[in-house]
Design a protein around this motif. Structure first.
Motif, PDB file in Angstrom:
ATOM      1  N   GLN A 164     107.122  -5.305  -2.120  1.00 46.81           N
ATOM      2  CA  GLN A 164     106.789  -6.336  -3.109  1.00 46.81           C
ATOM      3  C   GLN A 164     107.428  -7.673  -2.736  1.00 46.81           C
ATOM      4  O   GLN A 164     106.769  -8.712  -2.768  1.00 46.81           O
ATOM      5  N   GLY A 167     105.572  -9.375  -0.062  1.00 45.85           N
ATOM      6  CA  GLY A 167     104.350 -10.003  -0.578  1.00 45.85           C
ATOM      7  C   GLY A 167     104.638 -11.328  -1.272  1.00 45.85           C
ATOM      8  O   GLY A 167     103.905 -12.309  -1.108  1.00 45.85           O
ATOM      9  N   GLN A 170     105.228 -13.959   1.252  1.00 43.93           N
ATOM     10  CA  GLN A 170     103.966 -14.488   1.784  1.00 43.93           C
ATOM     11  C   GLN A 170     103.361 -15.525   0.830  1.00 43.93           C
ATOM     12  O   GLN A 170     102.835 -16.553   1.274  1.00 43.93           O
TER      13      GLN A 170
END
Length: 186
Positions: A164, A167, A170
Motif C-alpha cells: 500500500q 502505491g 507512486q
C-alpha cells in the motif's frame, strides 16, 4: 559609494560626537520617509489559449523553493518505505502532495491556497486536472492529525502494508511530476 566610519574624530563627518548627536536628533524628532507610489495590486492569473494559467503576479522563487521541498519529501518517503516505516512513508507522500500543489498555487496566484487538509479540494483550488485531484484525495487520510485520531502511533506502521505504501508513493510521484511541469516549465 557607501561611506565608512573610520573612527577618525579629526574628520567632522566621522566624528563620534556628530554621529551621536545625529542619532539623538533622529530619535527625538523622528524620521520622515518619502513613500514611493504603491505597486498596483497583482493581476489575476491569465488564461492562455492552451488552457494553462499564466504566472503574472506569481511567486516564482517561492514556488521553486516549495517544489524543492516536495522533491526532498518524496526522497524521504522512499527511504522511509525502505526502512519499513510505512506510515512515515505515506505521511511524507501526503506532504509531497500538499507542497507540490501549494507550489503551483504560489506560481499561479502569488500565495498559498487556504484549505482544510483535504488534498482533493486543494487540487481543485489550484486547477489540477481531475486525475491529479483524485490521487491527492487518496493521500488525504494520511495527514497525521487525521490518521492519529483513529490509530495509535505505535500501531501506525502495522495498519499500512509495504505494498500500500508503495502505491501511495507512486501517487505522490505522479503529483510531483504534474507540479514539475508547471513550476519548472521552461
Amino acid at each position: 559609494m557607501p561611506q565608512m566610519h573610520t573612527g577618525n574624530s579629526a574628520d567632522p563627518g566621522n566624528s563620534n560626537d556628530s554621529n551621536v548627536d545625529e542619532l539623538e536628533r533622529l530619535l527625538v524628532e523622528g524620521v520622515t520617509l518619502s513613500q514611493a507610489p504603491a505597486a498596483p495590486p497583482a493581476s489575476p492569473p491569465l488564461q492562455r489559449e492552451d488552457g494553462d494559467v499564466g504566472t503574472q503576479g506569481g511567486d516564482v522563487q517561492g514556488a521553486i523553493g516549495l517544489f524543492a521541498e516536495a522533491a526532498q519529501d518524496l526522497a524521504t518517503a522512499g527511504v522511509e518505505l525502505g526502512l519499513g516505516r510505512h506510515f512515515a512513508c505515506v505521511d511524507y507522500c501526503n506532504q509531497v502532495a500538499e507542497k507540490a500543489a501549494q507550489a503551483v498555487s504560489l506560481l499561479r496566484f502569488g500565495r498559498m491556497s487556504t484549505y482544510d487538509h483535504d488534498l482533493g479540494k486543494l487540487g481543485a483550488l489550484v486547477g489540477a486536472p481531475r486525475e491529479i485531484q483524485d490521487e491527492m484525495a487518496i493521500l488525504t487520510p494520511f495527514h497525521p492529525e487525521s490518521f492519529y485520531a483513529d490509530t495509535p502511533p505505535e500501531e501506525a506502521d502495522d495498519v499500512i502494508s509495504a505494498e500500500q505504501a508503495s502505491g501511495y508513493l507512486q501517487s505522490a510521484r505522479h503529483i510531483l511530476r504534474w507540479a514539475r511541469n508547471i513550476v519548472l516549465k521552461p
